[in-house]
Design a protein around this motif. Structure first.
Motif, PDB file in Angstrom:
ATOM      1  N   PRO A  92      -1.706  -9.202   5.193  1.00 19.93           N
ATOM      2  CA  PRO A  92      -1.799  -9.943   6.460  1.00 19.93           C
ATOM      3  C   PRO A  92      -0.550  -9.764   7.315  1.00 19.93           C
ATOM      4  O   PRO A  92       0.568  -9.927   6.829  1.00 19.93           O
ATOM      5  CB  PRO A  92      -1.958 -11.392   6.002  1.00 19.93           C
ATOM      6  CG  PRO A  92      -2.590 -11.290   4.663  1.00 19.93           C
ATOM      7  CD  PRO A  92      -1.993 -10.069   4.037  1.00 19.93           C
ATOM      8  N   GLY A  93      -0.765  -9.388   8.565  1.00 18.75           N
ATOM      9  CA  GLY A  93       0.347  -9.213   9.487  1.00 18.75           C
ATOM     10  C   GLY A  93       1.163  -7.969   9.283  1.00 18.75           C
ATOM     11  O   GLY A  93       2.191  -7.780   9.929  1.00 18.75           O
ATOM     12  N   GLN A  94       0.710  -7.100   8.373  1.00 16.26           N
ATOM     13  CA  GLN A  94       1.451  -5.885   8.072  1.00 16.26           C
ATOM     14  C   GLN A  94       0.663  -4.653   8.490  1.00 16.26           C
ATOM     15  O   GLN A  94      -0.542  -4.712   8.700  1.00 16.26           O
ATOM     16  CB  GLN A  94       1.752  -5.809   6.575  1.00 16.26           C
ATOM     17  CG  GLN A  94       2.521  -6.981   6.024  1.00 16.26           C
ATOM     18  CD  GLN A  94       3.924  -7.065   6.567  1.00 16.26           C
ATOM     19  OE1 GLN A  94       4.622  -6.051   6.705  1.00 16.26           O
ATOM     20  NE2 GLN A  94       4.352  -8.272   6.895  1.00 16.26           N
ATOM     21  N   GLN A  95       1.352  -3.541   8.598  1.00 19.16           N
ATOM     22  CA  GLN A  95       0.667  -2.291   8.893  1.00 19.16           C
ATOM     23  C   GLN A  95      -0.044  -1.796   7.641  1.00 19.16           C
ATOM     24  O   GLN A  95       0.235  -2.228   6.538  1.00 19.16           O
ATOM     25  CB  GLN A  95       1.665  -1.237   9.363  1.00 19.16           C
ATOM     26  CG  GLN A  95       2.676  -0.817   8.287  1.00 19.16           C
ATOM     27  CD  GLN A  95       3.665   0.215   8.806  1.00 19.16           C
ATOM     28  OE1 GLN A  95       3.856   0.382  10.000  1.00 19.16           O
ATOM     29  NE2 GLN A  95       4.301   0.922   7.896  1.00 19.16           N
ATOM     30  N   ARG A  96      -0.971  -0.875   7.860  1.00  9.42           N
ATOM     31  CA  ARG A  96      -1.682  -0.277   6.738  1.00  9.42           C
ATOM     32  C   ARG A  96      -0.818   0.836   6.158  1.00  9.42           C
ATOM     33  O   ARG A  96      -0.397   1.741   6.875  1.00  9.42           O
ATOM     34  CB  ARG A  96      -3.032   0.271   7.216  1.00  9.42           C
ATOM     35  CG  ARG A  96      -3.970   0.657   6.096  1.00  9.42           C
ATOM     36  CD  ARG A  96      -5.343   1.009   6.626  1.00  9.42           C
ATOM     37  NE  ARG A  96      -6.047  -0.151   7.157  1.00  9.42           N
ATOM     38  CZ  ARG A  96      -7.340  -0.147   7.499  1.00  9.42           C
ATOM     39  NH1 ARG A  96      -8.048   0.969   7.371  1.00  9.42           N
ATOM     40  NH2 ARG A  96      -7.906  -1.227   7.972  1.00  9.42           N
TER      41      ARG A  96
END
Length: 121
Positions: free
Chosen positions: A41-45
């Motif tokens: 959540p809230g992070q890049q892939r």
């Protein structure tokens, strides 16, 4: 067209293990790469691991020595064995494949639906 069937992720305790699988099917002509990405959540892939048809493998630095990717070429299935899990491994894990189909005879990236992996005590 290509379809993916991903195994269910699940919940593991810190230090525990989980195994993910992802099977690609459809009018597939060739697959060059299969792998896994994850997104918290809230992070890049982030790319977790990938494996080519010839067996070349790459891992995200933070999972080296803990995760193992493998592939069954005959069944177009990729596996991710995750050990020594940490809370920071919690994310949705997506499998992907770079493949060509009968209809579209050039390599394109296809994605699985994603599966939740939660590491918590």
């Amino acid at each position: 067209q290509a379809q993916f069937v991903e195994s269910v992720g699940g919940l593991a305790q810190p230090g525990g293990s989980l195994r993910l699988s992802c099977a690609a099917s459809g009018s597939i002509v060739s697959i060059s790469v299969m792998g896994w990405l994850r997104q918290a959540p809230g992070q890049q892939r982030d790319l977790v691991a990938k494996i080519t048809t010839t067996g070349s493998i790459n891992y995200l630095d933070s999972v080296k020595g803990r995760f193992t990717i493998s592939k069954d070429n005959a069944n177009n299935t990729v596996y991710l064995q995750m050990s020594s899990l940490k809370p920071e491994d919690t994310a949705v894990y997506y499998c992907y494949a770079d493949l060509a189909t009968i209809r579209l005879r050039v390599q394109a990236r296809y994605w699985g639906q994603g599966t939740q992996v939660t590491v918590s005590s």
